[in-house]
Design a protein around this motif. Sequence first.
Motif, short mmCIF file in Angstrom:
data_model
loop_
_atom_site.label_atom_id
_atom_site.label_comp_id
_atom_site.label_asym_id
_atom_site.label_seq_id
_atom_site.Cartn_x
_atom_site.Cartn_y
_atom_site.Cartn_z
N SER A 15 1.00 -1.00 0.03
CA SER A 15 -0.05 -0.11 -0.03
C SER A 15 0.94 1.29 -0.11
O SER A 15 2.25 1.20 0.25
CB SER A 15 -0.90 -0.06 1.07
OG SER A 15 -0.37 0.13 2.45
N THR A 71 -6.12 -3.41 -10.76
CA THR A 71 -7.32 -3.98 -10.35
C THR A 71 -8.45 -3.40 -10.48
O THR A 71 -9.61 -4.00 -10.67
CB THR A 71 -7.04 -4.47 -8.69
OG1 THR A 71 -6.89 -3.24 -8.04
CG2 THR A 71 -5.87 -5.22 -8.48
N SER A 72 -8.34 -2.02 -10.34
CA SER A 72 -9.84 -1.30 -10.57
C SER A 72 -9.28 0.30 -11.16
O SER A 72 -8.41 0.67 -10.89
CB SER A 72 -10.51 -1.11 -9.18
OG SER A 72 -9.86 -0.57 -8.41
N ASN A 94 -7.48 8.02 -12.45
CA ASN A 94 -6.87 7.33 -11.25
C ASN A 94 -7.19 5.83 -11.31
O ASN A 94 -8.44 5.47 -11.80
CB ASN A 94 -7.05 8.06 -10.01
CG ASN A 94 -8.61 8.03 -9.77
OD1 ASN A 94 -9.09 7.05 -9.21
ND2 ASN A 94 -9.31 9.21 -10.00
N HIS A 103 -6.21 1.70 -9.15
CA HIS A 103 -5.62 1.16 -8.31
C HIS A 103 -4.57 0.03 -8.82
O HIS A 103 -5.04 -0.96 -9.67
CB HIS A 103 -6.45 0.14 -7.31
CG HIS A 103 -7.22 1.10 -6.18
ND1 HIS A 103 -6.45 1.54 -4.86
CD2 HIS A 103 -8.28 2.03 -6.17
CE1 HIS A 103 -7.40 2.32 -4.50
NE2 HIS A 103 -8.47 2.70 -5.36
N LYS A 118 -8.46 -5.64 -1.27
CA LYS A 118 -8.77 -4.44 -0.64
C LYS A 118 -7.64 -4.12 0.39
O LYS A 118 -7.29 -5.11 1.35
CB LYS A 118 -10.09 -4.39 -0.27
CG LYS A 118 -10.61 -3.09 0.43
CD LYS A 118 -12.07 -3.11 0.76
CE LYS A 118 -12.57 -1.67 1.37
NZ LYS A 118 -13.97 -1.61 1.61
N THR A 178 -3.41 -2.55 -2.21
CA THR A 178 -3.35 -2.06 -3.62
C THR A 178 -2.80 -0.56 -3.48
O THR A 178 -2.80 -0.08 -2.35
CB THR A 178 -4.29 -2.27 -4.61
OG1 THR A 178 -5.36 -1.51 -3.91
CG2 THR A 178 -4.87 -3.68 -5.01
N ILE A 179 -2.12 0.02 -4.39
CA ILE A 179 -1.72 1.44 -4.35
C ILE A 179 -2.68 2.38 -5.25
O ILE A 179 -2.80 1.88 -6.34
CB ILE A 179 -0.23 1.48 -4.84
CG1 ILE A 179 0.69 0.57 -4.20
CG2 ILE A 179 0.25 2.96 -4.86
CD1 ILE A 179 2.07 0.43 -4.47
N SER A 180 -3.09 3.44 -4.79
CA SER A 180 -3.83 4.23 -5.38
C SER A 180 -3.11 5.24 -6.32
O SER A 180 -1.77 5.77 -5.73
CB SER A 180 -4.84 5.07 -4.42
OG SER A 180 -5.55 5.95 -5.08
N ARG A 209 -2.70 8.27 -9.17
CA ARG A 209 -3.04 9.37 -9.87
C ARG A 209 -2.25 9.91 -11.23
O ARG A 209 -0.98 10.03 -10.86
CB ARG A 209 -3.30 10.66 -8.99
CG ARG A 209 -3.61 11.88 -9.58
CD ARG A 209 -4.89 12.10 -10.01
NE ARG A 209 -5.67 13.15 -10.55
CZ ARG A 209 -5.25 13.92 -11.70
NH1 ARG A 209 -4.67 13.32 -12.60
NH2 ARG A 209 -5.79 14.83 -11.98
N ARG A 256 -2.61 9.32 -2.94
CA ARG A 256 -2.60 8.90 -3.98
C ARG A 256 -1.02 9.11 -4.60
O ARG A 256 -0.63 10.07 -4.12
CB ARG A 256 -3.29 9.21 -5.12
CG ARG A 256 -4.95 9.01 -4.69
CD ARG A 256 -5.93 9.57 -5.81
NE ARG A 256 -5.71 11.19 -5.83
CZ ARG A 256 -6.41 11.96 -6.71
NH1 ARG A 256 -7.41 11.56 -7.38
NH2 ARG A 256 -6.06 13.35 -6.82
#
Length: 289
Positions: free
Chosen positions: A80, A99-100, A106, A108, A135, A138-140, A142, A190
């Motif tokens: 993370s 993943t999303s 932006n 994940h 959940k 992961t790393i957010s 931007r 982020r």
Amino acid sequence: MPWLDWLSSRSSKTTDDKEREAPAHDEPPYHPAGSWEKNLNQTDWSHYTSPQAITASIVTTAATLVLIRLYKTYLRRIPSVDYLKPGLFRRRSLYGYVTSVGDGDNFHLFHTPGGRLLGWGWLPWRRPGDLKKLKGKTISIRMAGVDAPELAHFGKPAQPYGQEALDWLRSSILHRYVRAYPYRRDQYDRIVCTVYRRRWLFFKTDVGYQMLQQGLATVYEAKMYTEFGGKEEQYRAAEARAKERKIGMWQEPGLIGKMLGRQRTVESPREYKTRTATQDKHGKTGRSK
């Protein structure tokens, strides 16, 4: 006879001579140098101080430290944003699985250090697995230098082409591996990155740059903490070309729209955020009165 003389001389030894030859009962028995008991209890330090032993010890220690450093720097998975060290920014890249995608700019990222060379994606135990279980792992991300039209959220209406930008980004990177070059951590936890996806095995493309070319994003215009990764001129040129070609959010109204008197009014994401923030401020002020 000679042997009788020898026998008489042996028997003629005095008692004092016998006492001197006999070992004392309170003294340990004498062992000559090099006996097996002495060698058994003695430590031979020459084996540890020889040049060969010292060289082997130095090489082993150095190799161990190098492997530990290699693992911590390149092979350890970052679960993370809280595990990202400041020394990584602008020096390293993050390779991972998307993943999303939550918005037009932006997403994940599930960090997969070493990539496919270390089995990520094709070894059974090196697959991301159930996305619902990822959940918090992961790393957010931007994307740096670009700003996509906003979607509807917090009671605010969506911008034109907000959904189109989201759909394009999803079709480009969702459930694929990308490489992100991080610059800093923003106020929303982020990581601001330039993001690349690989095409045709040997070529990679800048995802943010492509969005500008398609007219699905504008150059990021915030006054603070703006990051371009040294590509600001390229980004602005891509946006200018999209405007000239009138594609995406820059296109003209259709024939029916022109007949109805509609004109092209483009509001950038930055202008949209400023306008809605002002409306919220005035709305709160009005309610407080």
